[in-house]
Design an enzyme around this catalytic site. Structure first.
Site, short mmCIF file in Angstrom:
data_model
loop_
_atom_site.label_atom_id
_atom_site.label_comp_id
_atom_site.label_asym_id
_atom_site.label_seq_id
_atom_site.Cartn_x
_atom_site.Cartn_y
_atom_site.Cartn_z
N SER A 1 6.82 -11.56 1.06
CA SER A 1 6.18 -11.23 2.34
C SER A 1 4.74 -11.70 2.23
CB SER A 1 6.21 -9.71 2.55
OG SER A 1 5.36 -9.34 3.61
N TYR B 1 3.94 -0.87 0.52
CA TYR B 1 4.77 -2.06 0.72
C TYR B 1 4.11 -3.28 0.07
CZ TYR B 1 7.37 -5.67 3.29
OH TYR B 1 8.14 -6.76 3.64
C1 8X3 Z 1 6.60 -8.16 6.74
C2 8X3 Z 1 5.21 -8.51 7.07
O1 8X3 Z 1 2.99 -7.66 7.97
O2 8X3 Z 1 4.85 -6.15 8.19
O3 8X3 Z 1 6.97 -8.45 5.44
O4 8X3 Z 1 3.85 -6.54 6.04
S1 8X3 Z 1 4.21 -7.13 7.32
#
Ligand code: 8X3
Length: 251
Positions: free
Chosen positions: A136, A149
């Site tokens: 990502s 994340y």
């Molecule tokens: C997804 C992109 O900007 O939501 O992997 O982290 S974000």
């Protein structure tokens, strides 16, 4: 000679399902894995009826014993697309739920580790293997509320980079695809635990977020380069997204 085989994790929806379609179209026998058997069975059936070789295998990438059993039962593996992953919550570091952080680490990092370790012997034996990790843009920078994340996706990126160093000289390349804003049915809905209004706000006013097909197209392109060509990293964003925190929204 059996057909070159691509294993795709998280193939039940979004980027994984689109990648299964893309790689099947490119001539691979695709092995679709996910926790939700009904979805991958349906997609494998659709691909089979269209004349492709496709199989569905229920698999939770965080379950090492299940991953090992899956790998042991596979006759060959030329491509591994580590796509399963996701975000939980958008909470500040001060109040984020450690259980969310743990779950994100387990699927986004340990899931990739389990699959890669289990399939590396078969990928090497293929003589021209590809390990692809869908990370990502959150693996390359952070944003407020994104620490759990982003930390996990940074982990996945480092796994890919380190593996590339460690196996150089073996016939396996390591590719990282880092998508930015992709509008899929489930990513934001999962992140916000089914809150559809909050999920929709992520894409509000953005003319054209990427689609799952856009990302699958880059994955299929990277996988179908000649084996000596290692696309180390592709960062893919919609034109309206200049950075993790700079997005053009129309009124
Ligand atoms: C997804 C992109 O900007 O939501 O992997 O982290 S974000």
């Amino acid at each position: 000679m059996s057909t070159p085989t691509a294993v795709i994790t998280g193939a039940s929806s979004g980027i994984g399902a689109a990648t299964a379609r893309g790689l099947a179209g490119a001539g691979f026998r695709v092995v679709l894995t996910a926790r939700r058997g009904d979805r991958i069975e349906a997609l494998a059936g659709e691909l089979t009826r269209a004349g492709h070789a496709a199989e569905a295998r229920v698999l939770d990438v965080t379950d090492r014993a299940a991953v090992d059993a899956f790998a042991a039962a596979l006759d060959r593996c030329d491509v591994l697309v580590n796509n399963a992953g996701g975000a939980l919550g958008l909470d500040p570091v001060a109040t984020g739920d450690p259980a969310d952080w743990q779950a994100m680490y387990e699927v986004n990092v340990l899931g990739v580790l389990h699959m890669t370790q289990a399939l590396l012997p078969a990928l090497t034996a293929s003589g021209a293997g590809t390990v692809l990790v869908v990370t990502s843009t959150a693996g390359h920078g952070t944003y407020e509320g994104g620490a759990g994340y982003a930390a996990a996706k940074h982990g996945a990126r480092v796994l890919a980079e380190t593996l590339r160093l460690e196996i150089v000289g073996r016939p396996v390349r390591v590719v990282e695809i880092a998508p930015g804003m992709v509008r899929t049915d489930e990513f934001s809905l999962t992140r916000f635990r089914g809150d559809a209004a909050r999920a929709a706000k992520v894409y509000e006013g953005v003319a054209e977020p990427l689609t799952a097909e856009d990302v699958a197209d880059t994955i299929t392109w990277a996988v179908t380069r000649p084996p000596h060509v290692n696309v180390d990293l592709l960062v893919v964003r919609p034109r309206a997204q200049a950075s993790n925190t700079k997005v053009h929204r129309e009124a």
